[in-house]
Motif scaffolding. Structure first.
Motif, PDB file in Angstrom:
ATOM      1  N   GLU A 122       0.835  -1.211   0.000  1.00 45.97           N
ATOM      2  CA  GLU A 122       0.000   0.000   0.000  1.00 45.97           C
ATOM      3  C   GLU A 122       0.870   1.262   0.000  1.00 45.97           C
ATOM      4  N   ALA A 123       1.981   1.202   0.737  1.00 49.08           N
ATOM      5  CA  ALA A 123       2.839   2.386   0.892  1.00 49.08           C
ATOM      6  C   ALA A 123       3.730   2.640  -0.318  1.00 49.08           C
ATOM      7  N   GLY A 124       3.903   1.639  -1.161  1.00 48.16           N
ATOM      8  CA  GLY A 124       4.801   1.780  -2.322  1.00 48.16           C
ATOM      9  C   GLY A 124       5.425   0.425  -2.640  1.00 48.16           C
ATOM     10  N   PHE A 296       1.068  -5.330 -19.341  1.00 46.28           N
ATOM     11  CA  PHE A 296       2.244  -4.462 -19.297  1.00 46.28           C
ATOM     12  C   PHE A 296       2.402  -3.831 -17.921  1.00 46.28           C
ATOM     13  N   ALA A 297       1.403  -4.004 -17.058  1.00 44.79           N
ATOM     14  CA  ALA A 297       1.495  -3.391 -15.738  1.00 44.79           C
ATOM     15  C   ALA A 297       0.575  -4.120 -14.771  1.00 44.79           C
ATOM     16  N   VAL A 298       1.045  -4.237 -13.536  1.00 50.18           N
ATOM     17  CA  VAL A 298       0.221  -4.774 -12.456  1.00 50.18           C
ATOM     18  C   VAL A 298       0.488  -3.879 -11.254  1.00 50.18           C
ATOM     19  N   GLY A 299      -0.571  -3.286 -10.690  1.00 53.52           N
ATOM     20  CA  GLY A 299      -0.392  -2.415  -9.523  1.00 53.52           C
ATOM     21  C   GLY A 299       0.501  -1.235  -9.865  1.00 53.52           C
ATOM     22  N   ARG A 300       1.596  -1.111  -9.119  1.00 56.02           N
ATOM     23  CA  ARG A 300       2.530  -0.001  -9.339  1.00 56.02           C
ATOM     24  C   ARG A 300       3.760  -0.424 -10.139  1.00 56.02           C
TER      25      ARG A 300
END
Ligand SMILES: Cc1cc2nc3c(=O)[nH]c(=O)nc-3n(C[C@H](O)[C@H](O)[C@H](O)COP(=O)(O)OP(=O)(O)OC[C@H]3O[C@@H](n4cnc5c(N)ncnc54)[C@H](O)[C@@H]3O)c2cc1C
Length: 398
Positions: A122-124, A296-300
């Motif tokens: 959650e924080a990064g 190409f992306a998941v989450g961050r």
């Protein structure tokens, strides 16, 4: 906002440059300790590459681009079988890499550092390096190439597929070519289509440090079948018996493998192209793979360049694709300021279909190599001369 980019090659540098210009704090993690610019061979330029470079603040006037105005297919007897007017600019990979490195102004580049794992919280994103260091990021980018660790951790069930052939790549100084050979090869984009094989070659500038004598060198990519993994692994095995499945360092190529390749060059290639291959001091062997990430992306966490899609080199778009991925990522982040997850979702939606279409186009070009029983017929040769190393008009499709 902080971005950590894994991989300091073309994709990583384009992304670092563009994010930094948009105000991001950027850290680049590159496992190779020495400057990569000393490596690499040639790159074909396309209008899209110049668009990406403009976004990155690089003008085409800054680069040593060699121009040719014709494409020529050389027959095995050395004759010029087909000639096509086709102006194009060619640049050395190392030149492009060096220039992009210079434009990454304030980023921290951690050389000799390797990502081993990450955790998207959650924080990064908590990024873990092999040397024990860790760092937090708002955004993690996998620009770590076709064997991407970021992708393996993000999409563990996905594999790259061997295409059934490999490419010999090489650079040879114009000074090492006979006058007639140099006259034929250094003024055009050269092709050869021996049965079941394909070779393309073109001149590029030498790096500054080597510019004594001729300022140019000839770069080629010669595709040859190695039908199964057994044949491929035999070529990737060094003199000590170690198999280098991720790519064999050029100096570990066995002398018998090199001798066979040089003998085959005389047998199957035009005399001009055979002379260039045989004069190469340090050839490279590159197995050809296909891969297109399902996301190409998941989450961050996002993938760019070859980590996301590996397109066979026939369309000459690897570098341009990496630059365009970076530009699309920047657009998506600008569309969703402060919301990395929403931005990455947009990046995935926009960029993935186009990159997948590019991979399929490159497969089509590669599949014309055929089974080796007969030479490519004239209509196929003409099509390949028009489409190889040319940016295709893509309409994204999955
Ligand atoms: C040295 C080199 C020379 C090349 N020469 C040419 C050429 O002449 N012509 C051409 O068309 N293409 C060349 N390519 C390939 C070309 O750069 C790519 O096809 C395309 O530009 C996409 O680049 P990329 O940055 O996505 O991937 P790549 O260029 O493959 O770069 C990936 C980078 O990630 C680094 N990396 C991998 N795993 C980790 C990890 N776990 N932690 C940290 N770093 C990691 C690698 O060391 C590498 O620098 C070359 C690539 C390299 C690395």
């Amino acid at each position: 906002m902080r971005a950590v980019i894994i991989g300091g090659s073309i994709g990583g540098l384009f992304t670092a440059n563009m994010l930094e210009r948009a105000g991001w704090d950027v850290v680049v993690v590159e496992r190779t300790a020495e400057q990569l610019s000393a490596r690499g061979a040639g790159v074909v330029t396309h209008p899209e590459l110049f668009d990406d470079l403009t976004i990155a603040g690089v003008s085409k006037q800054d680069l040593a681009i060699v121009h040719v105005d014709r494409r020529i297919t050389f027959g095995t007897d050395g004759s010029k079988e087909y000639v096509l007017d086709f102006p194009q600019g060619l640049v050395a990979w190392g030149e492009l890499h060096q220039y992009l490195s210079k434009t990454v102004r304030t980023s921290q580049i951690l050389r000799g550092a390797m990502l081993t794992s990450f955790q998207d919280t959650e924080a990064g994103v908590l990024v873990q390096l092999a040397d024990g260091r860790s760092m937090m990021a708002d955004l993690l980018i996998g620009a770590d190439g076709f064997r991407s660790t970021v992708r393996r951790l993000l999409l563990p069930s996905e594999q790259i597929d061997y295409a059934g052939y490999a490419a010999w790549r090489g650079l040879v100084s114009e000074d090492d070519l006979d006058g007639d050979v140099a006259a034929d090869l250094m003024s055009c984009f050269a092709f050869g289509f021996p049965k079941g094989e394909q070779i393309v070659g073109y001149p590029v500038a030498k790096p500054d440090a080597e510019a004594a004598g001729s300022a140019r060198q000839f770069n080629y990519v010669w595709y040859r079948p190695a039908a199964d993994m057994v044949q491929l692994e035999a070529m990737l095995t060094d003199a000590q018996g170690n198999i280098h499945r991720d790519g064999i360092p050029p100096h570990l190529l066995r002398s018998d493998v090199l001798a066979q390749m040089r003998a085959d060059a005389l047998r199957v290639l035009s005399p001009q192209l055979a002379a260039a291959v045989r004069a190469t001091r340090q050839p490279l062997l590159q197995p050809i793979y296909d891969y297109a990430a399902s996301r190409f992306a998941v989450g961050r966490v996002a993938l760019v360049g070859d980590a996301a899609v590996v397109a066979r080199p026939h369309c000459g778009m690897g570098v341009t694709k990496a630059g365009s991925d970076a530009a699309a990522l920047l657009d998506a982040l600008s569309a969703h300021p402060g919301d990395v997850r929403a931005a990455l979702q947009l990046y995935d939606e926009v960029r993935r279909p186009l990159a997948h279409a590019l991979m399929h186009h490159a497969q089509d070009l590669g599949n014309t190599i055929g089974d080796g029983k007969s030479p490519a017929p004239p209509p196929i040769v003409r099509k390949l001369m028009q489409e190889i190393a040319v940016a295709p008009q893509l309409h994204g499709a999955n």
